[in-house]
Design a protein around this motif. Structure first.
Motif: not given
Length: 261
Positions: A8, A126, A129, A233, A236, A239-240, A258, A260
């Motif tokens: 990251t 998201d 983000g 972005c 968590t 993004v994962e 990415y 997070a």
């Protein structure tokens, strides 16, 4: 997939330096979301990076936020802040920030950036983000030939698309940009959000434009993304899940960057 701090890109730019900026506008858009605008000293961050902030309400607490504007010599900054359930600092930033507050800013970091050679770009946001990806979009407008770009914006409900008016305007003004709004549910919850009702505008997304979520599933419909650069972005989990499903459906991991929070 567990996010690796090395991946990251939490790499500060040189020795610790502090800058100050003054809040000049606070715009409460939702019950849990506020946009904060500041003007102050020039902060030498790169578009897409985050910074650490200290506020007068919690001078000994540090919160890492992403600028929604690229760096400007006149010191303009904009942050999109969402209150995390049970989060003392984020909740206070949303409810207690006032014009005239002085923020202290340090430690630009992050690795969300658009390759100079990128011909096609996929941005996946998201919630808040969206902020660093918006900064990157505004920076791309300075290029003579921006890459063809698709921006996926994810939210729980239609009213959680807090920047729908701004995104609709960008989509109309930039011929190389396509906005894809994604919602987990196409119906807003029954409980009211008074801030949403106060900020309601006619510009935004029509119901038929909303793509059913979740966000990762909506993006994966276009996989494998073998030649596009992808920036993701947000929270968590989102993004994962997005990175995992893209890789599982054939997108090379090296195509993806990415962040997070």
């Amino acid at each position: 997939m567990t996010l690796d701090p090395d991946q990251t890109g939490e790499i500060p730019l040189g020795p610790v330096t502090e800058w100050t900026a003054t809040v000049v506008g606070v715009h409460r858009l939702r019950e849990d979301t506020t946009v904060v605008r500041l003007i102050g000293e020039f902060v030498p961050f790169a578009p897409g990076q985050s910074v650490e902030v200290r506020t007068p309400q919690h001078p000994n607490m540090v919160r890492r936020l992403y600028s929604a504007l690229p760096p400007s010599l006149d010191g303009k900054l904009e942050f999109h802040v969402r209150a995390v359930p049970g989060g003392w600092c984020s909740g206070s930033l949303v409810t207690d920030t006032r014009a005239g507050d002085e923020w202290r800013i340090t430690a630009p970091a992050g690795w969300l950036a658009v390759h100079e050679a990128a011909a096609e770009l996929i941005l996946v946001a998201d919630g808040v983000g969206l902020a660093p990806l918006r900064a990157l979009l505004l920076d791309l407008t300075r290029r003579p030939h921006p890459p063809r770009t698709h921006l996926f914006v994810g939210a729980r409900y239609p009213r959680d698309l807090y920047a729908a008016d701004m995104l609709a305007l960008l989509g109309n003004e930039l011929p190389w940009l396509t906005i894809v709004p994604v919602v987990d549910s196409d119906t807003d919850p029954a409980h009211p959000d008074p801030w949403y009702d106060q900020c309601r505008v006619d510009i935004g997304f029509h119901p038929e434009e909303l793509v059913p979520g979740p966000l990762a599933a909506a993006v994966s419909r276009f996989a494998p993304l073998s030649h596009q650069q992808i920036l993701v972005c947000g929270g968590t989990t989102a993004v994962e899940t997005t990175v995992d499903i893209l890789v599982d459906t054939g997108t090379p991991l090296e195509n993806i960057r990415y962040e997070a929070f």
